[in-house]
Design an enzyme around this catalytic site. Structure first.
Site, PDB file in Angstrom:
ATOM      1  N   GLU A 104       0.857  -1.173   0.000  1.00 22.13           N
ATOM      2  CA  GLU A 104       0.000   0.000   0.000  1.00 22.13           C
ATOM      3  C   GLU A 104       0.894   1.224   0.000  1.00 22.13           C
ATOM      4  O   GLU A 104       1.958   1.218   0.606  1.00 22.13           O
ATOM      5  CB  GLU A 104      -0.916   0.067   1.230  1.00 22.13           C
ATOM      6  CG  GLU A 104      -2.044  -0.936   1.235  1.00 22.13           C
ATOM      7  CD  GLU A 104      -1.683  -2.203   1.989  1.00 22.13           C
ATOM      8  OE1 GLU A 104      -0.574  -2.285   2.567  1.00 22.13           O
ATOM      9  OE2 GLU A 104      -2.500  -3.132   1.994  1.00 22.13           O
ATOM     10  N   TYR A 116       7.409   2.142  -7.742  1.00 21.74           N
ATOM     11  CA  TYR A 116       6.747   0.839  -7.778  1.00 21.74           C
ATOM     12  C   TYR A 116       6.311   0.474  -9.195  1.00 21.74           C
ATOM     13  O   TYR A 116       6.441  -0.679  -9.608  1.00 21.74           O
ATOM     14  CB  TYR A 116       5.568   0.812  -6.802  1.00 21.74           C
ATOM     15  CG  TYR A 116       5.979   1.095  -5.374  1.00 21.74           C
ATOM     16  CD1 TYR A 116       7.157   0.573  -4.841  1.00 21.74           C
ATOM     17  CD2 TYR A 116       5.212   1.905  -4.552  1.00 21.74           C
ATOM     18  CE1 TYR A 116       7.541   0.840  -3.538  1.00 21.74           C
ATOM     19  CE2 TYR A 116       5.592   2.180  -3.253  1.00 21.74           C
ATOM     20  CZ  TYR A 116       6.758   1.643  -2.752  1.00 21.74           C
ATOM     21  OH  TYR A 116       7.138   1.914  -1.456  1.00 21.74           O
TER      22      TYR A 116
END
Length: 144
Positions: A104, A116
């Site tokens: 998250e 990411y």
């Protein structure tokens, strides 16, 4: 010279201080100690001249890796250290038997989202009001 190695007990104090400077709800030294003593977790630390400057970690939960922390101390950001650590963590995670990774991230944390995505993660959902101080949605990202 920047080195990356497994997080050890003597690094935990410095890493928790980096977390305090970076996050509104940081992990404590005790949290990191618990993780390095967990046989299903792997935590890496980046060091400059032997001093911790960054950390990241993953927990192996039945073949799925939950990336719990990625943090680089502010003076060292933008130099590819987070990327190097993350890619090494993913490789070592695969060696541990992890087949898919999740995490998250704050919706507003553009630098982290970009990192990411560069590593192959895609957003697959949103956790409403996941973060506190300030309250914010969290993006649920996966690399399968």
């Amino acid at each position: 010279m920047i080195t990356i190695e497994e997080l050890k007990e003597q690094d935990v104090g410095a890493v928790s201080k980096i977390e305090e400077r970076a996050f509104s709800m940081p992990w404590s030294a005790a949290d990191f100690l618990q993780m390095i003593n967990n046989e299903n977790a792997l935590y890496l630390v980046a060091k400059s001249d032997g001093i911790p400057i960054a950390c990241c970690g993953v927990r192996n939960i039945l073949g799925e890796g939950e990336i719990t922390n990625v943090v680089v101390d502010e003076p060292y950001r933008g130099n590819g250290i987070g990327s190097r650590m993350l890619f090494e963590l993913l490789e070592k995670g695969k060696q541990m038997g992890i087949q898919a990774f999740t995490l998250e991230v704050r919706k507003s944390n553009e630098a982290a989202v970009c990192l990411y995505e560069k590593a192959g993660f895609v957003t697959e959902g949103i956790r409403k009001n996941f973060y506190e101080k300030p309250v914010e949605d969290g993006l649920i990202m996966w690399k399968r």
